[in-house]
Motif scaffolding. Structure first.
Motif, PDB file in Angstrom:
ATOM      1  N   LEU A  89       0.801  -1.222   0.000  1.00  0.00           N
ATOM      2  CA  LEU A  89       0.000   0.000   0.000  1.00  0.00           C
ATOM      3  C   LEU A  89       0.835   1.275   0.000  1.00  0.00           C
ATOM      4  O   LEU A  89       0.473   2.260  -0.637  1.00  0.00           O
ATOM      5  CB  LEU A  89      -0.942   0.007   1.211  1.00  0.00           C
ATOM      6  N   PHE A  90       1.956   1.261   0.704  1.00  0.00           N
ATOM      7  CA  PHE A  90       2.698   2.507   0.917  1.00  0.00           C
ATOM      8  C   PHE A  90       4.101   2.516   0.308  1.00  0.00           C
ATOM      9  O   PHE A  90       4.810   3.503   0.433  1.00  0.00           O
ATOM     10  CB  PHE A  90       2.789   2.802   2.423  1.00  0.00           C
ATOM     11  N   GLY A  91       4.501   1.432  -0.342  1.00  0.00           N
ATOM     12  CA  GLY A  91       5.805   1.398  -0.998  1.00  0.00           C
ATOM     13  C   GLY A  91       6.739   0.372  -0.375  1.00  0.00           C
ATOM     14  O   GLY A  91       7.067   0.463   0.815  1.00  0.00           O
ATOM     15  N   ARG A  92       7.157  -0.602  -1.180  1.00  0.00           N
ATOM     16  CA  ARG A  92       8.001  -1.688  -0.659  1.00  0.00           C
ATOM     17  C   ARG A  92       9.433  -1.245  -0.421  1.00  0.00           C
ATOM     18  O   ARG A  92      10.071  -1.661   0.544  1.00  0.00           O
ATOM     19  CB  ARG A  92       7.970  -2.860  -1.639  1.00  0.00           C
ATOM     20  N   ARG A  93       9.938  -0.429  -1.320  1.00  0.00           N
ATOM     21  CA  ARG A  93      11.342  -0.013  -1.231  1.00  0.00           C
ATOM     22  C   ARG A  93      11.622   0.705   0.087  1.00  0.00           C
ATOM     23  O   ARG A  93      12.608   0.408   0.781  1.00  0.00           O
ATOM     24  CB  ARG A  93      11.685   0.899  -2.412  1.00  0.00           C
ATOM     25  N   GLY A  94      10.770   1.651   0.463  1.00  0.00           N
ATOM     26  CA  GLY A  94      10.970   2.401   1.693  1.00  0.00           C
ATOM     27  C   GLY A  94      10.911   1.511   2.925  1.00  0.00           C
ATOM     28  O   GLY A  94      11.723   1.651   3.849  1.00  0.00           O
ATOM     29  N   LEU A  95       9.961   0.574   2.939  1.00  0.00           N
ATOM     30  CA  LEU A  95       9.832  -0.316   4.086  1.00  0.00           C
ATOM     31  C   LEU A  95      11.020  -1.279   4.153  1.00  0.00           C
ATOM     32  O   LEU A  95      11.513  -1.592   5.244  1.00  0.00           O
ATOM     33  CB  LEU A  95       8.518  -1.095   4.001  1.00  0.00           C
ATOM     34  N   PHE A  96      11.487  -1.742   2.988  1.00  0.00           N
ATOM     35  CA  PHE A  96      12.656  -2.622   2.949  1.00  0.00           C
ATOM     36  C   PHE A  96      13.876  -1.917   3.544  1.00  0.00           C
ATOM     37  O   PHE A  96      14.601  -2.481   4.373  1.00  0.00           O
ATOM     38  CB  PHE A  96      12.940  -3.043   1.505  1.00  0.00           C
ATOM     39  N   LEU A  97      14.114  -0.664   3.131  1.00  0.00           N
ATOM     40  CA  LEU A  97      15.263   0.091   3.631  1.00  0.00           C
ATOM     41  C   LEU A  97      15.121   0.384   5.128  1.00  0.00           C
ATOM     42  O   LEU A  97      16.115   0.339   5.873  1.00  0.00           O
ATOM     43  CB  LEU A  97      15.409   1.402   2.853  1.00  0.00           C
ATOM     44  N   THR A  98      13.897   0.668   5.569  1.00  0.00           N
ATOM     45  CA  THR A  98      13.667   0.886   6.998  1.00  0.00           C
ATOM     46  C   THR A  98      13.970  -0.374   7.799  1.00  0.00           C
ATOM     47  O   THR A  98      14.624  -0.326   8.855  1.00  0.00           O
ATOM     48  CB  THR A  98      12.213   1.319   7.247  1.00  0.00           C
ATOM     49  N   GLY A  99      13.500  -1.508   7.309  1.00  0.00           N
ATOM     50  CA  GLY A  99      13.768  -2.773   7.985  1.00  0.00           C
ATOM     51  C   GLY A  99      15.248  -3.106   8.028  1.00  0.00           C
ATOM     52  O   GLY A  99      15.768  -3.589   9.051  1.00  0.00           O
TER      53      GLY A  99
END
Length: 484
Positions: A89-99
Motif C-alpha cells: 500500500l505505501f511502498g516496498r522499497r521504503g519499508l525494505f530500507l527501513t527494515g
C-alpha cells in the motif's frame, strides 16, 4: 535483459525458453535482495551454539536462554503479513530500507549488550526488522524479474542463499564463538547490514503507493487504506501461536501459558477470518486464499520447512549424543548439506523450466520424504554418520527444490498490487514452518527414554507427513490445472 521498473509481469508462455542472462544491474539488484535474505536466514541459526557462552556472560539462566531465540521469532513471524501489506500500500522499497536499517542497528545493540534486557531488546528489534525485510524483499524480487525463466532463476538463487544461510549459521556460530566469543555472531550480522544498506537505495526500483484497488500514483481514487482490525487480529494471533510453540519446544505443552497462547492464537485467527470476510479493504484477500495454488502451495512450504527443521534438530542430537561427534564434526555434516543446496539452487530453475513449478513441488516433496525415510537405518555404528551425511544432504536438495517451486506456485499469476500479500503468505509459512516442526515432532526425541528409538519415531512420522502431503498436493493441483 533490462530491469523492469514498472513492476508489470509477463506470462511465462511468452518468455523464450532457457534461462536468460542477467544484466549487470539485474545482478546488483539480485545481490542486494539476496544478501538481505541471507542475513536474516543466518540470524535464525548463528546464535544457537553460542547460547551457553551468552548465558554465562550476561547472567541468564538456562531457562531464560530460550528468549534469545523467542524474542527474535515473535516479531519476525508475527508482523510478516502486516508488513507485506503495508509494503503493497505505501511502498516496498521504503519499508525494505527501513527494515534493513533497523536490523543493522538492532544487531549492533545485541553485540554491545550489557545485560539480558538490552540483549533481548536488540533481538526483538532484529525480528521486527526481519519482518519488514523478508516480505518486501521477496515482493521486490518477484515484481522486478518478470514471471518465467528470469524469475525462476532469481528465486533459485534466493532460495539457495536462504538454505545456505541457515546452514552456514550453524557452522559459523560455533567457529566464531570458540574464536572470538558469542558477541562476534551478532557483530557478523551488523557487518552484513553495513555492506547491503549503502548500495540498496540507488539500485532498488521505487514502488509508488497504491489505492485499495491496485491503482498507483496520483490517479489512485482514494488514499491507501490499511485494514486495522485485520492487522491487529492476525498479528496478535500469530504472536500468540509462535510464543506458545516456541515455549513448548523447551518446556512441553502442559504449561498454562502454552495452553493459553494456543487457545488465544486460534481464537484471534478465527476472528481474523471473520473480519476479512466483512472488510471493504481486507489485509488478506479471501478469494486469494481460495486459490488452489495459493492454499496448496503454502501447505507444501509449511511441510517442507517444518519437517526439514525437525530432521536437522534430531540429527544434531543423534550425531553428538549417540555417535559422539564433536560440534565441529557435526558442523561438517551440515556443511555438506549446504554445498549440495548450492548445487540444487543451480539445477532447480532448469527442472522447473521442464516440469513446471507445481510438478516440481510434488516431486521435491516426494524425494525429501523418501530420503528422510532412509534415516530409519541409523544405529550406533560409525557408518551411520556417512548415511546421515548423504541422506540429509540429498534431502536438502529436494527441500530446496520445494522451497523455490512453492514460492513460484503461490506467486505466479498474482497481480503486482498483491505480490506483497502473496509473498507475505510465503514468508509467514516459512517462519511458522521453522517454528512448529521442533515442538510438534522434535520433542518426541528429547522426551523418549531411549534417544535412538526417539529419533526413529521422529524420522518415521516426519517422512510419512512429507509423503502424504506430496500426494495430497499433487492431487489438488492437478484438479486445479484441469479447471484452468
Amino acid at each position: 535483459m533490462a530491469i523492469d521498473t514498472t513492476t508489470q509481469t509477463s506470462p511465462a508462455t511468452t518468455t523464450p525458453p532457457g534461462v536468460p542472462r542477467l544484466s549487470t544491474r539485474d545482478k546488483l539488484v539480485l545481490f542486494v535482495l539476496c544478501a538481505a535474505q541471507f542475513m536474516v536466514a543466518l540470524d535464525f541459526s548463528v546464535l544457537n551454539v553460542a547460547l551457553p557462552d551468552l548465558g554465562r556472560d550476561l547472567g541468564m539462566s538456562q531457562s531464560a536462554l530460550q528468549w534469545a531465540v523467542t524474542a527474535f521469532a515473535l516479531p519476525s513471524g508475527g508482523f510478516l503479513l502486516l508488513f507485506g501489506r503495508v509494503g503493497d500500500l505505501f511502498g516496498r522499497r521504503g519499508l525494505f530500507l527501513t527494515g534493513l536499517t533497523l536490523f543493522g542497528a538492532a544487531s549492533l545493540l545485541s553485540t554491545l549488550a550489557w545485560d539480558p534486557a538490552s540483549f533481548l531488546a536488540g533481538r526483538a528489534l532484529q525480528g521486527l526488522g526481519a519482518a519488514a525485510i523478508v516480505p518486501t524483499g521477496m515482493s521486490l524480487l518477484t515484481t522486478t524479474f518478470p514471471e518465467g525463466p528470469a524469475r525462476d532463476r532469481a528465486l533459485g538463487i534466493s532460495g539457495t542463499l536462504l538454505s545456505l544461510g541457515f546452514t552456514i549459521g550453524m557452522v559459523a556460530g560455533g567457529t566464531l564463538t570458540d574464536t572470538f566469543g558469542w558477541r562476534s555472531t551478532m557483530a557478523l550480522l551488523t557487518v552484513f547490514a553495513l555492506i547491503v544498506l549503502p548500495s540498496a537505495p540507488g539500485l532498488l526500483p521505487k514502488t509508488p503507493p497504491r489505492g485499495p484497488h491496485g491503482v498507483t500514483g496520483a490517479t489512485a481514487p482514494e488514499r491507501p487504506r490499511l485494514d486495522v482490525p485485520g492487522a491487529v487480529t492476525v498479528t496478535t494471533g500469530l504472536l500468540s501461536l509462535i510464543y506458545a510453540l516456541s515455549t513448548a519446544a523447551d518446556h512441553g505443552f502442559g504449561r498454562a501459558d502454552v495452553i493459553a497462547g494456543l487457545i488465544a492464537g486460534l481464537v484471534l485467527l478465527t476472528a481474523f477470518a471473520i473480519v476479512e470476510s466483512r472488510s471493504a479493504a481486507p489485509l488478506v484477500s479471501l478469494p486469494m486464499l481460495r486459490r488452489r495454488t495459493v492454499a496448496w502451495g503454502n501447505l507444501g512450504g509449511l511441510v517442507t520447512f517444518s519437517m526439514m527443521s525437525t530432521i536437522v534438530f534430531v540429527l544434531t542430537l543423534y550425531l553428538q549424543e549417540i555417535l559422539r561427534l564433536s560440534a565441529f564434526e557435526t558442523g561438517l555434516v551440515f556443511g555438506v548439506q549446504g554445498l549440495l543446496s548450492v548445487v540444487a539452487g543451480t539445477l532447480a530453475p532448469k527442472v522447473i523450466g521442464r516440469l513446471g513449478a507445481r510438478r516440481t513441488l510434488v516431486c521435491s516433496l516426494t524425494g525429501q520424504g523418501a530420503l528422510i525415510a532412509t534415516l530409519l537405518l541409523l544405529d550406533t555404528h560409525g557408518w551411520s554418520a556417512w548415511l546421515a551425511t548423504a541422506a540429509v544432504a540429498l534431502a536438502s536438495m529436494c527441500h530446496l527444490g520445494a522451497i523455490i517451486s512453492y514460492g513460484l506456485t503461490v506467486t505466479s499469476g498474482v497481480p503486482d498490487e498483491e505480490q506483497g500479500l502473496a509473498t507475505g503468505l510465503v514468508t509467514s509459512t516459512q517462519q511458522v514452518g521453522i517454528t512448529i516442526g521442533i515442538p510438534l515432532l522434535g520433542v518426541l526425541a528429547t522426551t523418549s527414554g531411549d534417544l535412538l528409538s526417539g529419533v526413529h519415531i521422529v524420522v518415521a512420522l516426519d517422512a510419512a507427513i512429507v509423503l502424504a502431503a506430496a500426494a495430497l498436493i499433487g492431487l489438488a493441483l492437478r484438479r486445479a490445472q484441469s479447471r484452468t
